[in-house]
Design a protein around this motif. Sequence first.
Motif, PDB file in Angstrom:
ATOM      1  N   ASP A   8       0.829  -1.215   0.000  1.00 36.66           N
ATOM      2  CA  ASP A   8       0.000   0.000   0.000  1.00 36.66           C
ATOM      3  C   ASP A   8       0.858   1.258   0.000  1.00 36.66           C
ATOM      4  O   ASP A   8       0.536   2.237  -0.666  1.00 36.66           O
ATOM      5  CB  ASP A   8      -0.945   0.012   1.199  1.00 36.66           C
ATOM      6  CG  ASP A   8      -2.057  -1.018   1.071  1.00 36.66           C
ATOM      7  OD1 ASP A   8      -2.323  -1.466  -0.065  1.00 36.66           O
ATOM      8  OD2 ASP A   8      -2.655  -1.370   2.114  1.00 36.66           O
ATOM      9  N   LYS A   9       1.961   1.229   0.751  1.00 37.43           N
ATOM     10  CA  LYS A   9       2.853   2.383   0.804  1.00 37.43           C
ATOM     11  C   LYS A   9       3.511   2.615  -0.552  1.00 37.43           C
ATOM     12  O   LYS A   9       3.581   3.745  -1.040  1.00 37.43           O
ATOM     13  CB  LYS A   9       3.913   2.177   1.883  1.00 37.43           C
ATOM     14  CG  LYS A   9       4.789   3.372   2.102  1.00 37.43           C
ATOM     15  CD  LYS A   9       5.740   3.152   3.255  1.00 37.43           C
ATOM     16  CE  LYS A   9       6.598   4.378   3.466  1.00 37.43           C
ATOM     17  NZ  LYS A   9       7.541   4.196   4.565  1.00 37.43           N
ATOM     18  N   ILE A  10       3.989   1.557  -1.198  1.00 37.83           N
ATOM     19  CA  ILE A  10       4.608   1.679  -2.518  1.00 37.83           C
ATOM     20  C   ILE A  10       3.589   2.162  -3.534  1.00 37.83           C
ATOM     21  O   ILE A  10       3.869   3.021  -4.365  1.00 37.83           O
ATOM     22  CB  ILE A  10       5.232   0.336  -2.948  1.00 37.83           C
ATOM     23  CG1 ILE A  10       6.433   0.009  -2.071  1.00 37.83           C
ATOM     24  CG2 ILE A  10       5.653   0.362  -4.418  1.00 37.83           C
ATOM     25  CD1 ILE A  10       6.972  -1.387  -2.254  1.00 37.83           C
ATOM     26  N   HIS A  11       2.378   1.629  -3.466  1.00 38.78           N
ATOM     27  CA  HIS A  11       1.317   2.024  -4.388  1.00 38.78           C
ATOM     28  C   HIS A  11       0.962   3.495  -4.227  1.00 38.78           C
ATOM     29  O   HIS A  11       0.764   4.207  -5.212  1.00 38.78           O
ATOM     30  CB  HIS A  11       0.083   1.151  -4.157  1.00 38.78           C
ATOM     31  CG  HIS A  11      -1.030   1.429  -5.100  1.00 38.78           C
ATOM     32  ND1 HIS A  11      -0.948   1.145  -6.437  1.00 38.78           N
ATOM     33  CD2 HIS A  11      -2.244   1.984  -4.887  1.00 38.78           C
ATOM     34  CE1 HIS A  11      -2.067   1.504  -7.021  1.00 38.78           C
ATOM     35  NE2 HIS A  11      -2.878   2.019  -6.101  1.00 38.78           N
ATOM     36  N   SER A  12       0.911   3.989  -2.991  1.00 37.94           N
ATOM     37  CA  SER A  12       0.576   5.393  -2.769  1.00 37.94           C
ATOM     38  C   SER A  12       1.702   6.317  -3.246  1.00 37.94           C
ATOM     39  O   SER A  12       1.435   7.423  -3.729  1.00 37.94           O
ATOM     40  CB  SER A  12       0.276   5.651  -1.294  1.00 37.94           C
ATOM     41  OG  SER A  12       1.422   5.490  -0.502  1.00 37.94           O
ATOM     42  N   VAL A  13       2.955   5.877  -3.147  1.00 38.77           N
ATOM     43  CA  VAL A  13       4.083   6.672  -3.645  1.00 38.77           C
ATOM     44  C   VAL A  13       4.011   6.784  -5.157  1.00 38.77           C
ATOM     45  O   VAL A  13       4.194   7.865  -5.726  1.00 38.77           O
ATOM     46  CB  VAL A  13       5.431   6.073  -3.186  1.00 38.77           C
ATOM     47  CG1 VAL A  13       6.587   6.716  -3.908  1.00 38.77           C
ATOM     48  CG2 VAL A  13       5.594   6.223  -1.683  1.00 38.77           C
ATOM     49  N   LYS A  14       3.716   5.688  -5.857  1.00 38.14           N
ATOM     50  CA  LYS A  14       3.584   5.715  -7.307  1.00 38.14           C
ATOM     51  C   LYS A  14       2.426   6.612  -7.729  1.00 38.14           C
ATOM     52  O   LYS A  14       2.529   7.356  -8.693  1.00 38.14           O
ATOM     53  CB  LYS A  14       3.375   4.305  -7.848  1.00 38.14           C
ATOM     54  CG  LYS A  14       4.597   3.443  -7.817  1.00 38.14           C
ATOM     55  CD  LYS A  14       4.312   2.087  -8.407  1.00 38.14           C
ATOM     56  CE  LYS A  14       5.534   1.198  -8.348  1.00 38.14           C
ATOM     57  NZ  LYS A  14       5.252  -0.131  -8.913  1.00 38.14           N
ATOM     58  N   LYS A  15       1.334   6.527  -6.989  1.00 39.56           N
ATOM     59  CA  LYS A  15       0.165   7.350  -7.283  1.00 39.56           C
ATOM     60  C   LYS A  15       0.489   8.831  -7.118  1.00 39.56           C
ATOM     61  O   LYS A  15       0.103   9.656  -7.944  1.00 39.56           O
ATOM     62  CB  LYS A  15      -0.970   6.934  -6.351  1.00 39.56           C
ATOM     63  CG  LYS A  15      -2.295   7.505  -6.653  1.00 39.56           C
ATOM     64  CD  LYS A  15      -3.319   6.900  -5.711  1.00 39.56           C
ATOM     65  CE  LYS A  15      -4.652   7.537  -5.838  1.00 39.56           C
ATOM     66  NZ  LYS A  15      -5.613   6.977  -4.888  1.00 39.56           N
ATOM     67  N   THR A  16       1.243   9.180  -6.102  1.00 39.38           N
ATOM     68  CA  THR A  16       1.639  10.560  -5.869  1.00 39.38           C
ATOM     69  C   THR A  16       2.538  11.065  -6.990  1.00 39.38           C
ATOM     70  O   THR A  16       2.387  12.202  -7.439  1.00 39.38           O
ATOM     71  CB  THR A  16       2.377  10.674  -4.516  1.00 39.38           C
ATOM     72  OG1 THR A  16       1.556  10.135  -3.494  1.00 39.38           O
ATOM     73  CG2 THR A  16       2.707  12.108  -4.202  1.00 39.38           C
ATOM     74  N   LYS A  17       3.452  10.242  -7.459  1.00 36.83           N
ATOM     75  CA  LYS A  17       4.348  10.639  -8.548  1.00 36.83           C
ATOM     76  C   LYS A  17       3.569  10.881  -9.832  1.00 36.83           C
ATOM     77  O   LYS A  17       3.842  11.839 -10.563  1.00 36.83           O
ATOM     78  CB  LYS A  17       5.425   9.576  -8.773  1.00 36.83           C
ATOM     79  CG  LYS A  17       6.434   9.500  -7.660  1.00 36.83           C
ATOM     80  CD  LYS A  17       7.441   8.404  -7.898  1.00 36.83           C
ATOM     81  CE  LYS A  17       8.430   8.318  -6.757  1.00 36.83           C
ATOM     82  NZ  LYS A  17       9.419   7.251  -6.971  1.00 36.83           N
ATOM     83  N   ILE A  18       2.589  10.049 -10.100  1.00 36.94           N
ATOM     84  CA  ILE A  18       1.767  10.218 -11.299  1.00 36.94           C
ATOM     85  C   ILE A  18       0.947  11.495 -11.208  1.00 36.94           C
ATOM     86  O   ILE A  18       0.839  12.250 -12.178  1.00 36.94           O
ATOM     87  CB  ILE A  18       0.871   8.989 -11.517  1.00 36.94           C
ATOM     88  CG1 ILE A  18       1.718   7.786 -11.895  1.00 36.94           C
ATOM     89  CG2 ILE A  18      -0.184   9.256 -12.592  1.00 36.94           C
ATOM     90  CD1 ILE A  18       0.975   6.477 -11.913  1.00 36.94           C
ATOM     91  N   ILE A  19       0.405  11.774 -10.047  1.00 38.44           N
ATOM     92  CA  ILE A  19      -0.380  13.002  -9.857  1.00 38.44           C
ATOM     93  C   ILE A  19       0.506  14.227 -10.000  1.00 38.44           C
ATOM     94  O   ILE A  19       0.110  15.218 -10.628  1.00 38.44           O
ATOM     95  CB  ILE A  19      -1.098  12.970  -8.495  1.00 38.44           C
ATOM     96  CG1 ILE A  19      -2.206  11.909  -8.520  1.00 38.44           C
ATOM     97  CG2 ILE A  19      -1.669  14.329  -8.134  1.00 38.44           C
ATOM     98  CD1 ILE A  19      -2.854  11.654  -7.192  1.00 38.44           C
ATOM     99  N   ASP A  20       1.720  14.188  -9.462  1.00 42.35           N
ATOM    100  CA  ASP A  20       2.667  15.302  -9.621  1.00 42.35           C
ATOM    101  C   ASP A  20       3.005  15.523 -11.094  1.00 42.35           C
ATOM    102  O   ASP A  20       3.076  16.660 -11.561  1.00 42.35           O
ATOM    103  CB  ASP A  20       3.960  15.041  -8.841  1.00 42.35           C
ATOM    104  CG  ASP A  20       3.784  15.226  -7.351  1.00 42.35           C
ATOM    105  OD1 ASP A  20       2.761  15.802  -6.936  1.00 42.35           O
ATOM    106  OD2 ASP A  20       4.681  14.785  -6.603  1.00 42.35           O
TER     107      ASP A  20
END
Length: 81
Positions: A8-20
């Motif tokens: 979940d932590k890795i998934h949220s980091v990837k999601k944040t990078k995509i949003i940025d």
Amino acid sequence: MQKRRVYDKIHSVKKTKIIDFIKGFLIGFSLMIPGVCSALVSIILNVYHVLLEVIGNFYRLKIIRKYIYFIIGILIGIICL
């Protein structure tokens, strides 16, 4: 249970990078359109403080590493238009 938290932590980091990246792309895109204020777009997207920090400290490697996806998004937005 522990593996799920790490995933979940890795998934949220990837999601944040995509949003940025998407926010950077929209700001880069708005830079090239006449009559559209990119500062207004950055305020709407809630990244005005990030934009000021990147512009003000662009020569610092730490800032570039922190916001690399945002900067790449801006550059690709400018190139695409």
